[in-house]
Scaffold this motif. Structure first.
Motif, PDB file in Angstrom:
ATOM      1  N   LEU A 141      40.158  33.663  37.138  1.00  0.00           N
ATOM      2  CA  LEU A 141      40.624  34.582  36.100  1.00  0.00           C
ATOM      3  C   LEU A 141      39.511  35.511  35.621  1.00  0.00           C
ATOM      4  N   GLU A 142      38.288  35.002  35.557  1.00  0.00           N
ATOM      5  CA  GLU A 142      37.160  35.846  35.164  1.00  0.00           C
ATOM      6  C   GLU A 142      36.922  36.942  36.196  1.00  0.00           C
ATOM      7  N   ARG A 143      36.938  36.583  37.467  1.00  0.00           N
ATOM      8  CA  ARG A 143      36.752  37.585  38.533  1.00  0.00           C
ATOM      9  C   ARG A 143      37.875  38.615  38.507  1.00  0.00           C
ATOM     10  N   LEU A 144      39.086  38.148  38.299  1.00  0.00           N
ATOM     11  CA  LEU A 144      40.223  39.059  38.241  1.00  0.00           C
ATOM     12  C   LEU A 144      40.071  40.024  37.065  1.00  0.00           C
ATOM     13  N   GLY A 145      39.750  39.497  35.893  1.00  0.00           N
ATOM     14  CA  GLY A 145      39.558  40.342  34.714  1.00  0.00           C
ATOM     15  C   GLY A 145      38.452  41.362  34.903  1.00  0.00           C
ATOM     16  N   ASP A 146      37.359  40.947  35.520  1.00  0.00           N
ATOM     17  CA  ASP A 146      36.257  41.880  35.815  1.00  0.00           C
ATOM     18  C   ASP A 146      36.742  42.987  36.743  1.00  0.00           C
ATOM     19  N   ALA A 147      37.440  42.605  37.822  1.00  0.00           N
ATOM     20  CA  ALA A 147      37.895  43.595  38.804  1.00  0.00           C
ATOM     21  C   ALA A 147      38.912  44.566  38.200  1.00  0.00           C
ATOM     22  N   LEU A 148      39.683  44.098  37.224  1.00  0.00           N
ATOM     23  CA  LEU A 148      40.658  44.956  36.561  1.00  0.00           C
ATOM     24  C   LEU A 148      40.033  45.806  35.441  1.00  0.00           C
ATOM     25  N   GLY A 149      38.746  45.613  35.229  1.00  0.00           N
ATOM     26  CA  GLY A 149      38.048  46.379  34.197  1.00  0.00           C
ATOM     27  C   GLY A 149      38.406  45.937  32.795  1.00  0.00           C
ATOM     28  N   LEU A 150      38.747  44.663  32.640  1.00  0.00           N
ATOM     29  CA  LEU A 150      39.136  44.149  31.333  1.00  0.00           C
ATOM     30  C   LEU A 150      38.011  43.418  30.622  1.00  0.00           C
ATOM     31  N   ARG A 151      36.892  43.272  31.260  1.00  0.00           N
ATOM     32  CA  ARG A 151      35.747  42.568  30.688  1.00  0.00           C
ATOM     33  C   ARG A 151      34.573  43.538  30.619  1.00  0.00           C
ATOM     34  N   GLY A 152      33.755  43.397  29.594  1.00  0.00           N
ATOM     35  CA  GLY A 152      32.542  44.212  29.512  1.00  0.00           C
ATOM     36  C   GLY A 152      31.520  43.738  30.528  1.00  0.00           C
ATOM     37  N   ARG A 153      30.777  44.647  31.032  1.00  0.00           N
ATOM     38  CA  ARG A 153      29.766  44.286  32.038  1.00  0.00           C
ATOM     39  C   ARG A 153      28.418  44.296  31.414  1.00  0.00           C
TER      40      ARG A 153
END
Length: 163
Positions: A151-163
């Motif tokens: 879920l973390e990888r998915l959220g990152d790829a969808l641009g839903l998490r700050g980098r």
């Protein structure tokens, strides 16, 4: 979310003109309409260290897809309508590789399309809806660290998490 030509939200009880697929190329529309199903399949599929899901997890995922019909976003509703309008079977609704490793590139491609073509509110609604499909499927079993990683990888790829 749809807005009137003046940039204001449509009046209460009325929706702006329906979203047309003309905004997107055939390839872009295919990506946007197959990604939610691919996410469902990847979330429900066992992988290295990931738990095996039962039929109930798939049904939960289908329910999460269908929940998009009630979205405030014209884009999400149009994608759901396109998914349900397909007549060529489940494989077309899923489309392409569906393993967890295949999803981040597809998600990043979808985010690029949405940045170029979608209203920012529709983009956010679509990305959150796609993530919600995976979250609901992953929550059908006991908590698992590999699901959190997925879920973390998915959220990152969808641009839903700050980098």
């Amino acid at each position: 979310m749809s807005h009137s030509r003046a940039g204001e939200p449509p009046s209460a009880g009325r929706r702006a003109a329906p979203l047309t697929t003309a905004t997107y190329s055939a390839t872009e529309w295919e990506l946007l309409t197959t990604l939610p199903g691919r996410v469902l399949v990847a979330a429900a599929s066992p992988g290295p260290g990931r738990p095996t899901r039962d039929v109930a997890a798939g049904l939960v995922g289908l329910d999460a897809l269908a929940a998009g019909r009630a979205s405030d976003s014209d884009l999400v509703r149009a994608v759901v309508a396109a998914i349900y309008a397909r007549h060529d079977g489940a494989t077309a609704a899923v489309g392409g590789p569906t393993g967890p490793a295949d999803l981040p590139p597809a998600c990043r491609a979808a985010v690029r399309v949405l940045r170029r073509r979608a209203d920012p509110a529709d983009s956010a609604a679509y990305r959150q809806w796609v993530e919600s499909v995976a979250v609901r499927v992953c929550r059908t079993g006991a908590p698992d660290p590999t699901d959190r990683w997925f879920l973390e990888r998915l959220g990152d790829a969808l641009g839903l998490r700050g980098r």
